[in-house]
Scaffold this active site. Structure first.
Site, PDB file in Angstrom:
ATOM      1  N   SER A 200      10.797   6.214   9.217  1.00 49.67           N
ATOM      2  CA  SER A 200      10.274   5.841  10.537  1.00 49.67           C
ATOM      3  C   SER A 200      10.731   4.422  10.860  1.00 49.67           C
ATOM      4  CB  SER A 200       8.746   5.903  10.495  1.00 49.67           C
ATOM      5  OG  SER A 200       8.201   5.444  11.700  1.00 49.67           O
TER       6      SER A 200
ATOM      7  N   CYS B 190      -0.479  -3.421  15.179  1.00 46.36           N
ATOM      8  CA  CYS B 190      -0.342  -2.977  13.783  1.00 46.36           C
ATOM      9  C   CYS B 190      -0.841  -4.036  12.805  1.00 46.36           C
ATOM     10  CB  CYS B 190       1.123  -2.655  13.510  1.00 46.36           C
ATOM     11  SG  CYS B 190       1.474  -2.213  11.800  1.00 46.36           S
TER      12      CYS B 190
ATOM     13  N   CYS C  23       5.471  -7.242   7.421  1.00 47.34           N
ATOM     14  CA  CYS C  23       6.479  -6.670   8.312  1.00 47.34           C
ATOM     15  C   CYS C  23       6.865  -7.731   9.330  1.00 47.34           C
ATOM     16  CB  CYS C  23       5.930  -5.431   9.019  1.00 47.34           C
ATOM     17  SG  CYS C  23       7.168  -4.610  10.058  1.00 47.34           S
TER      18      CYS C  23
ATOM     19  N   SER D 138       9.925   4.944  16.516  1.00 48.81           N
ATOM     20  CA  SER D 138       8.630   4.541  17.074  1.00 48.81           C
ATOM     21  C   SER D 138       8.845   3.995  18.479  1.00 48.81           C
ATOM     22  CB  SER D 138       7.999   3.456  16.189  1.00 48.81           C
ATOM     23  OG  SER D 138       7.671   4.001  14.942  1.00 48.81           O
ATOM     24  N   LEU D 139       8.441   4.762  19.467  1.00 46.04           N
ATOM     25  CA  LEU D 139       8.736   4.427  20.859  1.00 46.04           C
ATOM     26  C   LEU D 139       7.611   3.599  21.490  1.00 46.04           C
ATOM     27  CD1 LEU D 139      11.325   5.333  22.259  1.00 46.04           C
ATOM     28  CD2 LEU D 139      10.072   7.292  23.158  1.00 46.04           C
ATOM     29  N   HIS D 140       6.446   4.184  21.550  1.00 45.50           N
ATOM     30  CA  HIS D 140       5.197   3.536  22.000  1.00 45.50           C
ATOM     31  C   HIS D 140       5.135   3.134  23.472  1.00 45.50           C
ATOM     32  CE1 HIS D 140       4.639   3.651  17.794  1.00 45.50           C
ATOM     33  NE2 HIS D 140       5.074   2.461  17.494  1.00 45.50           N
TER      34      HIS D 140
ATOM     35  N   CYS E  33       4.744  -5.655  15.850  1.00 42.59           N
ATOM     36  CA  CYS E  33       4.079  -4.743  16.792  1.00 42.59           C
ATOM     37  C   CYS E  33       2.620  -5.188  16.946  1.00 42.59           C
ATOM     38  CB  CYS E  33       4.157  -3.294  16.299  1.00 42.59           C
ATOM     39  SG  CYS E  33       5.849  -2.725  16.075  1.00 42.59           S
TER      40      CYS E  33
ATOM     41  N   ASN F 117      -5.323   4.117  15.416  1.00 43.66           N
ATOM     42  CA  ASN F 117      -6.267   3.921  14.329  1.00 43.66           C
ATOM     43  C   ASN F 117      -6.742   2.468  14.438  1.00 43.66           C
ATOM     44  OD1 ASN F 117      -7.473   4.688  11.908  1.00 43.66           O
ATOM     45  ND2 ASN F 117      -5.559   5.581  11.176  1.00 43.66           N
TER      46      ASN F 117
ATOM     47  N   CYS G 262      -1.327   1.786   8.270  1.00 42.94           N
ATOM     48  CA  CYS G 262      -0.501   0.696   7.736  1.00 42.94           C
ATOM     49  C   CYS G 262      -1.208  -0.640   7.601  1.00 42.94           C
ATOM     50  CB  CYS G 262       0.665   0.409   8.658  1.00 42.94           C
ATOM     51  SG  CYS G 262       1.461   1.819   9.288  1.00 42.94           S
TER      52      CYS G 262
ATOM     53  N   GLU H  71       0.836  -1.187   0.000  1.00 47.49           N
ATOM     54  CA  GLU H  71       0.000   0.000   0.000  1.00 47.49           C
ATOM     55  C   GLU H  71       0.873   1.241   0.000  1.00 47.49           C
ATOM     56  OE1 GLU H  71      -2.347  -0.221   3.506  1.00 47.49           O
ATOM     57  OE2 GLU H  71      -2.874  -2.297   3.124  1.00 47.49           O
TER      58      GLU H  71
ATOM     59  N   GLY I 209       6.073  -2.359   6.550  1.00 47.86           N
ATOM     60  CA  GLY I 209       7.450  -2.840   6.617  1.00 47.86           C
ATOM     61  C   GLY I 209       8.340  -2.012   7.526  1.00 47.86           C
ATOM     62  N   GLU I 210       9.514  -2.558   7.799  1.00 48.83           N
ATOM     63  CA  GLU I 210      10.511  -1.871   8.623  1.00 48.83           C
ATOM     64  C   GLU I 210      11.609  -1.362   7.684  1.00 48.83           C
ATOM     65  OE1 GLU I 210      11.116  -0.572  11.588  1.00 48.83           O
ATOM     66  OE2 GLU I 210      13.070  -0.092  10.749  1.00 48.83           O
TER      67      GLU I 210
ATOM     68  N   CYS J  58       3.293   8.526   1.544  1.00 50.66           N
ATOM     69  CA  CYS J  58       3.718   7.526   2.528  1.00 50.66           C
ATOM     70  C   CYS J  58       3.950   6.221   1.763  1.00 50.66           C
ATOM     71  CB  CYS J  58       2.609   7.377   3.573  1.00 50.66           C
ATOM     72  SG  CYS J  58       2.943   6.069   4.754  1.00 50.66           S
TER      73      CYS J  58
HETATM   74  N1  SAH Z   1       8.182  -0.059  10.877  1.00 46.74           N
HETATM   75  C1  SAH Z   1       8.299   1.349  10.965  1.00 46.74           C
HETATM   76  C2  SAH Z   1       7.490   2.127   9.939  1.00 46.74           C
HETATM   77  C3  SAH Z   1       6.097   1.701   9.617  1.00 46.74           C
HETATM   78  S1  SAH Z   1       4.794   2.075  10.726  1.00 46.74           S
HETATM   79  C4  SAH Z   1       8.011   1.821  12.379  1.00 46.74           C
HETATM   80  O1  SAH Z   1       7.697   0.996  13.204  1.00 46.74           O
HETATM   81  O2  SAH Z   1       8.168   3.001  12.651  1.00 46.74           O
HETATM   82  C5  SAH Z   1       4.688   3.808  10.912  1.00 46.74           C
HETATM   83  C6  SAH Z   1       4.104   4.219  12.265  1.00 46.74           C
HETATM   84  O3  SAH Z   1       2.698   3.900  12.333  1.00 46.74           O
HETATM   85  C7  SAH Z   1       4.759   3.491  13.426  1.00 46.74           C
HETATM   86  O4  SAH Z   1       5.010   4.379  14.480  1.00 46.74           O
HETATM   87  C8  SAH Z   1       3.691   2.472  13.800  1.00 46.74           C
HETATM   88  O5  SAH Z   1       3.833   2.006  15.100  1.00 46.74           O
HETATM   89  C9  SAH Z   1       2.425   3.274  13.568  1.00 46.74           C
HETATM   90  N2  SAH Z   1       1.200   2.459  13.463  1.00 46.74           N
HETATM   91  C10 SAH Z   1       1.080   1.187  13.047  1.00 46.74           C
HETATM   92  N3  SAH Z   1      -0.202   0.778  13.099  1.00 46.74           N
HETATM   93  C11 SAH Z   1      -0.913   1.829  13.568  1.00 46.74           C
HETATM   94  C12 SAH Z   1      -2.290   2.036  13.848  1.00 46.74           C
HETATM   95  N4  SAH Z   1      -3.187   1.092  13.645  1.00 46.74           N
HETATM   96  N5  SAH Z   1      -2.662   3.250  14.343  1.00 46.74           N
HETATM   97  C13 SAH Z   1      -1.756   4.230  14.525  1.00 46.74           C
HETATM   98  N6  SAH Z   1      -0.457   4.097  14.257  1.00 46.74           N
HETATM   99  C14 SAH Z   1      -0.010   2.920  13.796  1.00 46.74           C
END
Ligand code: SAH
Length: 369
Positions: A213, A139, A132, A236-238, A136, A312, A355, A112, A181-182, A125
Site C-alpha cells: 500500500s 494518521c 512515517c 491510498s487516494l483519500h 497524512c 479509525n 497504523c 507494530e 511507514g511508506e 500487516c
Molecule cells: N504509507 C502507506 C501504507 C501505510 S497506511 C499508505 O499510505 O498507503 C495503510 C492505509 O491505512 C493507508 O491507506 C492509510 O491512509 C490508512 N490509514 C492510516 N491511518 C488510518 C486510520 N486512523 N483509519 C483508517 N485508515 C487509516
C-alpha cells in the site's frame, strides 16, 4: 521520531544495548549469510535447506528447536548468528482474534505488526519504517515524522514472529504492507523481505496475495514496474482532487494525482493485477455526495477496486468516522457510477490495530498544536 522525542523507557533500553550481540542478523540476508557461514564450516548444501525449512515451514522459534541438526551445529548457530533482534514489548488480542505485536528494535525504536483472522484468511500487516515521513494528517504513524527505514531482517522478523502466533492447523495466506511507514520509500529493504514471503522455500505465498500500500510515489512505482514484481499495489487516494489531497496527504503537493494515476496505470498494465485504491472516509472532510461523484469521474474507465476504510479514530486528532447513513450514501453514489467498491471490515479496533496507534498509546500524549 527524533532522539529527543524518545520516551524515557526507550532511552533506558538504548543504554542497555552495550551488551548487544554483534553477530550478523541472520534474517537480513538469509541465503548469503548461510552460504558464507556453511562454506567456512564445509557444510553440505542440504543443511542450508534444512535450516530454511525449520524457519519457514516448521516455524522454529530458536536454533535449539531444530532437532535434526547435530547439537554442536545448533550451538554453533546460536553462538554466531543472531536470529531475533527485536523484543516483544506488548502482545494484544482482540475478541475477533486479531493479534497485534509491539516490537522494540535493537536501537530502541518501536514498530507494530498485526495478525488478522478471517474465516479462512490469515493476513499479516507489516511495517516498513519507524514512524512515517508522509505526514497524512489523519494518521497516527506519521505524527512524529520518520525515524528510519527498517532493514530487510526487521521486516522478515515481523513476518516470522506473526507466523509463530498461528495455531498448528493455521497457515498464513496474505501479507499486506500497510503498517507503519511508506513502503515505497524503503523498497531496497522491502523487496528482498517480500521475496522470502513468496519463495516456495520461504512462506510460499502467491504474489497475488501480497499487497503493497502506498501514498503514491511515481518514481518508486515505476521502479516496481521495471522490477517485474507482480505484487498487488494499493494506492491510498483519500481525495478526488488535488486541492483536498494536498491538505490530507501533504506530499501530494509536489506530486499530484495525474502523475500518480499515470504511474499506477503503467504498473497495472505491466503486472496484470487489478487496480486497487484506498479511500479513508473522514466525516465532513471527504465524504460528501459531490466528492463521491468526483471520485467516480476520476476513476471511470479503470478496472479498479475501491477500498473504502471508515476512519479509525486516533486519540488527539480531530477527525471523525462518518455516520452509517453517510457511509451508505457515499457507497451508493460510487456503485451507481459503476465503480467496484468494498467497505473494509474493521478489525482489531479495540486493540488500536490501526497504523501507529499502539505505539502511540505507549508514549506520553503530545501537544498537537
Ligand atoms: N504509507 C502507506 C501504507 C501505510 S497506511 C499508505 O499510505 O498507503 C495503510 C492505509 O491505512 C493507508 O491507506 C492509510 O491512509 C490508512 N490509514 C492510516 N491511518 C488510518 C486510520 N486512523 N483509519 C483508517 N485508515 C487509516
Amino acid at each position: 521520531m527524533h532522539l529527543a522525542a524518545f520516551h524515557p523507557f526507550q532511552l533506558a533500553a538504548l543504554a542497555g544495548l552495550s551488551a548487544i550481540d554483534k553477530s550478523p542478523h541472520f534474517l537480513n540476508s538469509i541465503d548469503d549469510t548461510l552460504a558464507a557461514w556453511s562454506a567456512r564450516r564445509n557444510l553440505p548444501r542440504f543443511r542450508r535447506q534444512q535450516l530454511r525449512h525449520w524457519l519457514f515451514k516448521r516455524r522454529a522459534s530458536d536454533w535449539a528447536e531444530m532437532s535434526d541438526l547435530p547439537k554442536s551445529l545448533r550451538a554453533d548457530l546460536a553462538g554466531s548468528l543472531q536470529l531475533w533482534t527485536t523484543q516483544i514489548v506488548r502482545h494484544t488480542h482482540a475478541a475477533d482474534e486479531t493479534e497485534k505485536l509491539l516490537l522494540q528494535l535493537a536501537d530502541g525504536g518501536q514498530i507494530e505488526c498485526v495478525l488478522l483472522r478471517g474465516r479462512v484468511r490469515r493476513t499479516i500487516c507489516i511495517s516498513t519504517q519507524v514512524g512515517c515521513g508522509m505526514g497524512c494528517v489523519f494518521c497516527a504513524s506519521g505524527l512524529d515524522g520518520v525515524e528510519r527505514n527498517l532493514t530487510t531482517g526487521e521486516i522478515v522478523e515481523q513476518i516470522l514472529r506473526l507466523q509463530l502466533l498461528l495455531r498448528r492447523e493455521e497457515r498464513l495466506s496474505h501479507v499486506v504492507v500497510m503498517g507503519m511507514g511508506e513502503p515505497l520509500a524503503n523498497l531496497d529493504a522491502l523487496l528482498p523481505a517480500l521475496a522470502e514471503a513468496h519463495r516456495p522455500d520461504g512462506l510460499d505465498i502467491s504474489t497475488r496475495r501480497i499487497t503493497i500500500s502506498t501514498v503514491g510515489l511515481p518514481p518508486a512505482i515505476d521502479r516496481l514496474t521495471r522490477s517485474n514484481a507482480s505484487y498487488r499495489l494499493a494506492i491510498s487516494l483519500h481525495a478526488p482532487n488535488d486541492q483536498l489531497r494536498n491538505r490530507l496527504v501533504p506530499v501530494n503537493d509536489k506530486i499530484g494525482l495525474d502523475a500518480i494515476l499515470a504511474s499506477a496505470d503503467r504498473y497495472f498494465d505491466a503486472s496484470g493485477r487489478r487496480m486497487t485504491f484506498e479511500y479513508v472516509l473522514l466525516a465532513g472532510v471527504n465524504d460528501s455526495p459531490q466528492q463521491a461523484h468526483q471520485l467516480t469521474r476520476l476513476l471511470a474507465g479503470r478496472e479498479a477496486m475501491l477500498n473504502v476504510i471508515p476512519y479509525n479514530q486516533v486519540a488527539g486528532l480531530p477527525y471523525q468516522t462518518p455516520s452509517h447513513a453517510s457511509q451508505i450514501q457515499f457507497r451508493k453514489i460510487l456503485e451507481t457510477g459503476g465503480l467496484r467498491v468494498r467497505f473494509r471490515h474493521r478489525k482489531g479496533d479495540q486493540i488500536d490495530a490501526a497504523c501507529g496507534q499502539l505505539r502511540r498509546a505507549q508514549q506520553p500524549i503530545v501537544e498537537l498544536g
